[in-house]
Design a protein around this motif. Structure first.
Motif, PDB file in Angstrom:
ATOM      1  N   UNK A 121      20.215 -11.931 130.551  1.00  0.00           N
ATOM      2  CA  UNK A 121      19.792 -11.618 131.990  1.00  0.00           C
ATOM      3  C   UNK A 121      18.735 -10.419 131.937  1.00  0.00           C
ATOM      4  N   UNK A 122      18.549  -9.627 133.194  1.00  0.00           N
ATOM      5  CA  UNK A 122      17.841  -8.606 133.253  1.00  0.00           C
ATOM      6  C   UNK A 122      18.581  -7.245 133.030  1.00  0.00           C
ATOM      7  N   UNK A 123      18.072  -6.603 131.998  1.00  0.00           N
ATOM      8  CA  UNK A 123      18.677  -5.303 131.560  1.00  0.00           C
ATOM      9  C   UNK A 123      18.684  -4.245 132.958  1.00  0.00           C
ATOM     10  N   UNK A 124      19.854  -3.500 132.852  1.00  0.00           N
ATOM     11  CA  UNK A 124      20.057  -2.454 133.858  1.00  0.00           C
ATOM     12  C   UNK A 124      20.318  -3.342 135.179  1.00  0.00           C
ATOM     13  N   UNK A 125      20.711  -4.545 135.068  1.00  0.00           N
ATOM     14  CA  UNK A 125      20.975  -5.249 136.406  1.00  0.00           C
ATOM     15  C   UNK A 125      22.464  -6.103 136.120  1.00  0.00           C
ATOM     16  N   UNK A 126      23.587  -5.427 136.433  1.00  0.00           N
ATOM     17  CA  UNK A 126      24.894  -5.833 135.819  1.00  0.00           C
ATOM     18  C   UNK A 126      25.170  -5.643 134.259  1.00  0.00           C
ATOM     19  N   UNK A 127      24.258  -4.863 133.718  1.00  0.00           N
ATOM     20  CA  UNK A 127      24.338  -4.543 132.524  1.00  0.00           C
ATOM     21  C   UNK A 127      23.867  -3.211 132.183  1.00  0.00           C
ATOM     22  N   UNK A 128      24.054  -2.534 131.140  1.00  0.00           N
ATOM     23  CA  UNK A 128      23.789  -0.856 131.031  1.00  0.00           C
ATOM     24  C   UNK A 128      22.071  -1.161 130.535  1.00  0.00           C
ATOM     25  N   UNK A 129      21.705   0.176 131.105  1.00  0.00           N
ATOM     26  CA  UNK A 129      20.269   0.209 130.826  1.00  0.00           C
ATOM     27  C   UNK A 129      19.687   1.176 131.946  1.00  0.00           C
ATOM     28  N   UNK A 130      20.279   1.419 132.806  1.00  0.00           N
ATOM     29  CA  UNK A 130      19.722   2.266 133.885  1.00  0.00           C
ATOM     30  C   UNK A 130      19.260   3.508 133.774  1.00  0.00           C
ATOM     31  N   UNK A 131      20.230   4.029 132.681  1.00  0.00           N
ATOM     32  CA  UNK A 131      19.686   5.708 132.234  1.00  0.00           C
ATOM     33  C   UNK A 131      18.686   5.596 131.403  1.00  0.00           C
ATOM     34  N   UNK A 132      18.297   4.505 130.495  1.00  0.00           N
ATOM     35  CA  UNK A 132      16.982   4.229 130.172  1.00  0.00           C
ATOM     36  C   UNK A 132      15.869   4.464 130.921  1.00  0.00           C
ATOM     37  N   UNK A 133      15.913   3.626 131.946  1.00  0.00           N
ATOM     38  CA  UNK A 133      14.962   3.477 133.137  1.00  0.00           C
ATOM     39  C   UNK A 133      14.709   4.742 133.842  1.00  0.00           C
ATOM     40  N   UNK A 134      15.817   5.460 134.367  1.00  0.00           N
ATOM     41  CA  UNK A 134      15.695   6.790 134.824  1.00  0.00           C
ATOM     42  C   UNK A 134      14.911   7.777 133.778  1.00  0.00           C
ATOM     43  N   UNK A 135      15.372   7.712 132.582  1.00  0.00           N
ATOM     44  CA  UNK A 135      14.707   8.843 131.601  1.00  0.00           C
ATOM     45  C   UNK A 135      13.298   8.450 131.616  1.00  0.00           C
ATOM     46  N   UNK A 136      12.773   7.072 131.337  1.00  0.00           N
ATOM     47  CA  UNK A 136      11.373   6.835 131.336  1.00  0.00           C
ATOM     48  C   UNK A 136      10.532   7.295 132.848  1.00  0.00           C
ATOM     49  N   UNK A 137      11.347   7.231 133.818  1.00  0.00           N
ATOM     50  CA  UNK A 137      10.429   7.581 134.882  1.00  0.00           C
ATOM     51  C   UNK A 137      10.419   9.391 134.919  1.00  0.00           C
ATOM     52  N   UNK A 138      11.331   9.955 134.415  1.00  0.00           N
ATOM     53  CA  UNK A 138      11.372  11.297 134.286  1.00  0.00           C
ATOM     54  C   UNK A 138      10.251  11.878 133.540  1.00  0.00           C
ATOM     55  N   UNK A 139      10.388  11.166 132.334  1.00  0.00           N
ATOM     56  CA  UNK A 139       9.159  11.517 131.413  1.00  0.00           C
ATOM     57  C   UNK A 139       8.034  11.106 131.489  1.00  0.00           C
TER      58      UNK A 139
END
Length: 266
Positions: A121-139
């Motif tokens: 399925x989609x990463x960060x939805x019912x799966x880990x990965x949201x921290x990577x997405x947040x970090x990407x936005x911050x950077x």
């Protein structure tokens, strides 16, 4: 006066959120181009830097992609980094693990496009990965989700329950008494507000969870089960609990062993 920092000489790459097919761990694999659009496959095939839940699963997916769209680099040349195990167990959306995902995005900061992928399925939805997405936005790294299957939305659409107001609540407790209490609490919320409650379970616990739901929920509550979404043997069943109690054959044994999403509502 302090000198103004020079702007970066290299524009950052893009972080692509790459959906995976929902057949992880199943005996029969779905043809990849049946569940992932050609554009998603083309984008994934040109990426060579990856952040994933499990490197072995990521390589298996890349091998399947290569059979449809040739990879830009061999499997051996792919740069694959795994999320820490603690992130898998506790999730990474609250920061409770103390995990800093920014170092994983070094390649993106150097101008390379990257892919984030989970096992299904989609990463960060019912799966880990949201921290990577947040970090990407911050950077300042652009984030682009690609099109592919999301089991929660497929299950919601197939349930006939309220698709205007819904909540995903993760997994139910494993201990029987705690699980029954949680089921009653979710049912009370659904009946009071009309909000559909969605949750998932590992295939080997499906039988126990379904039995607990049928025994615990009120007869008039609607219970939907979406088993094996996108698979050839998929089964979607949505009925009042009273009907579930009258029919022991609603979900055959082979279907109960598939990845499943549950939904309850009025």
């Amino acid at each position: 006066m302090a000198a103004t920092p020079a702007p970066p000489t290299t524009a950052p790459g893009t972080l692509y959120l790459v959906p995976a097919p929902l057949d992880h761990g199943c005996d029969t694999l779905t043809p990849l181009d049946d569940v992932l659009p050609r554009g998603t496959l083309r984008t994934a095939a040109r990426l060579t830097y990856w952040i994933c839940e499990n490197a072995k699963s990521a390589r298996a997916l890349l091998k399947r992609i290569d059979a449809v769209e040739p990879l830009a680099a061999t499997l051996q040349a792919q740069q694959i980094a795994e999320l820490p195990r603690a992130v898998h167990k506790k999730g990474d959306h609250t920061g409770a693990t103390g995990f800093d995902a920014r170092p994983l995005l070094a390649a993106a900061l150097a101008g390379h496009d990257m892919g984030l992928v989970s096992e299904a399925g989609m990463p960060a939805v019912a799966d880990p990965g949201s921290s990577v997405v947040r970090a990407a936005h911050a950077l300042g790294v652009p984030v682009v989700p690609l099109v592919g299957p999301v089991s929660l939305l497929l299950a919601l659409a197939a349930s006939g329950l309220n698709g205007q107001n819904f909540a995903f609540v993760g997994y139910l407790p494993q201990e029987a008494t705690e699980r029954a209490d949680r089921i009653r609490a979710l049912e009370a919320l659904a009946l009071r507000t009309g909000q559909t409650q969605l949750f998932i379970e590992a295939p080997y616990r499906n039988a126990a969870v379904l039995q607990a739901l049928v025994q615990t929920l009120k007869p008039s509550t609607q219970l939907a089960v979406c088993a094996g979404a996108t698979l050839a043997q998929a089964c979607n069943t949505s009925l009042r609990v009273a009907d579930w109690r009258r029919r022991a054959d609603l979900l055959p044994e082979q279907v109960r062993a598939l990845p499943s999403v549950y939904a309850i509502g009025p």
